[in-house]
Design an enzyme around this catalytic site. Structure first.
Site, PDB file in Angstrom:
ATOM      1  N   ASP A   1       0.908  -1.186  -0.083  1.00  0.00           N
ATOM      2  CA  ASP A   1      -0.005  -0.147  -0.060  1.00  0.00           C
ATOM      3  C   ASP A   1       1.300   1.209  -0.025  1.00  0.00           C
ATOM      4  O   ASP A   1       1.498   1.399   0.971  1.00  0.00           O
ATOM      5  CB  ASP A   1      -0.972  -0.098   1.304  1.00  0.00           C
TER       6      ASP A   1
ATOM      7  N   VAL B   1      -6.239   4.526  -5.692  1.00  0.00           N
ATOM      8  CA  VAL B   1      -5.202   4.961  -4.948  1.00  0.00           C
ATOM      9  C   VAL B   1      -5.236   6.402  -4.411  1.00  0.00           C
ATOM     10  O   VAL B   1      -4.533   6.930  -3.408  1.00  0.00           O
ATOM     11  CB  VAL B   1      -3.754   4.655  -5.830  1.00  0.00           C
ATOM     12  N   ASP B   2      -5.828   7.107  -5.393  1.00  0.00           N
ATOM     13  CA  ASP B   2      -6.109   8.574  -5.146  1.00  0.00           C
ATOM     14  C   ASP B   2      -6.899   8.915  -3.744  1.00  0.00           C
ATOM     15  O   ASP B   2      -6.658   9.654  -2.920  1.00  0.00           O
ATOM     16  CB  ASP B   2      -6.925   9.207  -6.206  1.00  0.00           C
TER      17      ASP B   2
ATOM     18  N   TYR C   1      -9.219   3.346 -14.620  1.00  0.00           N
ATOM     19  CA  TYR C   1      -9.049   3.770 -15.986  1.00  0.00           C
ATOM     20  C   TYR C   1      -8.983   2.821 -17.084  1.00  0.00           C
ATOM     21  O   TYR C   1      -8.802   3.107 -18.120  1.00  0.00           O
ATOM     22  CB  TYR C   1      -8.203   4.953 -16.231  1.00  0.00           C
TER      23      TYR C   1
HETATM   24  N1  AR6 Z   1      -1.414   1.437  -3.037  1.00  0.00           N
HETATM   25  C1  AR6 Z   1      -0.674   1.161  -4.341  1.00  0.00           C
HETATM   26  N2  AR6 Z   1      -1.658   1.056  -5.255  1.00  0.00           N
HETATM   27  C2  AR6 Z   1      -3.002   0.958  -4.999  1.00  0.00           C
HETATM   28  C3  AR6 Z   1      -3.571   1.451  -4.059  1.00  0.00           C
HETATM   29  C4  AR6 Z   1      -2.606   1.670  -2.995  1.00  0.00           C
HETATM   30  N3  AR6 Z   1      -3.249   2.073  -1.705  1.00  0.00           N
HETATM   31  N4  AR6 Z   1      -4.983   1.352  -4.284  1.00  0.00           N
HETATM   32  C5  AR6 Z   1      -5.106   1.075  -5.449  1.00  0.00           C
HETATM   33  N5  AR6 Z   1      -3.983   0.877  -6.042  1.00  0.00           N
HETATM   34  P1  AR6 Z   1      -6.643   3.561  -9.784  1.00  0.00           P
HETATM   35  P2  AR6 Z   1      -6.461   4.874 -12.287  1.00  0.00           P
HETATM   36  C6  AR6 Z   1      -3.533   0.420  -7.464  1.00  0.00           C
HETATM   37  O1  AR6 Z   1      -8.016   3.213 -10.083  1.00  0.00           O
HETATM   38  O2  AR6 Z   1      -6.440   3.454 -13.121  1.00  0.00           O
HETATM   39  C7  AR6 Z   1      -9.459   7.537  -9.281  1.00  0.00           C
HETATM   40  O3  AR6 Z   1     -10.709   7.549  -8.816  1.00  0.00           O
HETATM   41  C8  AR6 Z   1      -4.747  -0.363  -8.292  1.00  0.00           C
HETATM   42  O4  AR6 Z   1      -4.717  -1.491  -7.934  1.00  0.00           O
HETATM   43  O5  AR6 Z   1      -6.135   4.068  -8.366  1.00  0.00           O
HETATM   44  O6  AR6 Z   1      -5.235   5.660 -12.948  1.00  0.00           O
HETATM   45  C9  AR6 Z   1      -8.861   8.872  -9.753  1.00  0.00           C
HETATM   46  O7  AR6 Z   1      -9.339  10.046  -8.901  1.00  0.00           O
HETATM   47  C10 AR6 Z   1      -4.190  -0.094  -9.645  1.00  0.00           C
HETATM   48  O8  AR6 Z   1      -3.412  -1.026 -10.154  1.00  0.00           O
HETATM   49  O9  AR6 Z   1      -6.121   4.635 -10.670  1.00  0.00           O
HETATM   50  C11 AR6 Z   1      -9.400   8.930 -11.256  1.00  0.00           C
HETATM   51  O10 AR6 Z   1     -10.743   9.150 -11.225  1.00  0.00           O
HETATM   52  C12 AR6 Z   1      -3.611   1.307  -9.720  1.00  0.00           C
HETATM   53  O11 AR6 Z   1      -3.348   1.792  -8.270  1.00  0.00           O
HETATM   54  C13 AR6 Z   1      -9.229   7.423 -11.437  1.00  0.00           C
HETATM   55  O12 AR6 Z   1      -9.150   6.620 -10.222  1.00  0.00           O
HETATM   56  C14 AR6 Z   1      -4.134   2.359 -10.494  1.00  0.00           C
HETATM   57  O13 AR6 Z   1      -5.552   2.051 -10.153  1.00  0.00           O
HETATM   58  C15 AR6 Z   1      -7.765   6.922 -11.783  1.00  0.00           C
HETATM   59  O14 AR6 Z   1      -7.719   5.781 -12.318  1.00  0.00           O
END
Ligand code: AR6
Length: 174
Positions: A14, A37-38, A125
């Site tokens: 994480d 992650v955001d 995304y």
């Molecule tokens: N630590 C590390 N990786 C993580 C964590 C964490 N705590 N949580 C999720 N991931 P995503 P995107 C991974 O959906 O696809 C948001 O709403 C997850 O498994 O976070 O770029 C933003 O505001 C995945 O592999 O980001 C945007 O609207 C990776 O992080 C949208 O999501 C990215 O998943 C961006 O979508």
């Protein structure tokens, strides 16, 4: 992998708990928070983060902007906006590569020598993991080769075993 004095590795975990000088956030163009992650980064950093983000005026896809890390162990957060996957013929790879280059540029500007980066665009995304891992690793490898010594360590932080496998495969292929 070691390039020009920088170690680059894929790790599972994480990102909000990790002790890097800076971490990258996979944000949206409002920079005001979201899911994935955001959401985790905003929750862990606390409400001061969104106050600073409001002053930034959003961020275009492929660009990156820095804030402080507030309650995170990381001193800085680099917010970047990845492309939404629309089949791969809509400039997705170039935009994703730009996210990594811009994030590394911002990290250098804030003086970060260690950096944790999540798998940008591969969650909400919808960017296919193996394709995204290749773009990430290839782009970072070229960037650090051109700037030897700029970074000590770059971690590609994977949230699950599937992501870790994809990033390790991409690292082995460099
Ligand atoms: N630590 C590390 N990786 C993580 C964590 C964490 N705590 N949580 C999720 N991931 P995503 P995107 C991974 O959906 O696809 C948001 O709403 C997850 O498994 O976070 O770029 C933003 O505001 C995945 O592999 O980001 C945007 O609207 C990776 O992080 C949208 O999501 C990215 O998943 C961006 O979508």
């Amino acid at each position: 992998m070691h390039i020009g004095g920088t170690s680059i590795e894929a790790v599972k975990g994480d990102i909000v708990t990790m002790e890097f000088d800076a971490i990258v956030n996979a944000a949206n163009s409002s920079l005001l928070g979201g899911g994935g992650v955001d959401g985790a980064i905003h929750r862990a950093a606390g409400p001061d983060l969104v106050h600073e983000c409001r002053l930034l005026g959003g961020c275009k896809t492929g660009q990156a902007k820095a804030t402080k890390g507030y309650r995170l162990p990381a001193k800085h957060i680099i917010h970047t906006v990845g492309p939404v996957w629309r089949g791969g013929e809509n400039g997705e790879a170039e935009l994703l590569a730009s996210c990594y280059r811009e994030s590394l540029d911002r990290a250098i500007e804030v003086g970060a020598r260690t950096l944790g980066i999540p798998a940008i665009s591969t969650g909400i995304y919808g960017y296919p993991l193996d394709k995204a891992a290749k773009v990430a690793v290839d782009t970072i490898a070229i960037f650090v080769r051109d700037r030897p010594g700029a970074f000590k360590h770059i971690a590609l932080v994977c949230f699950d075993a599937k992501a870790l496998t994809a990033f390790n495969a991409a690292l082995e292929a460099v």
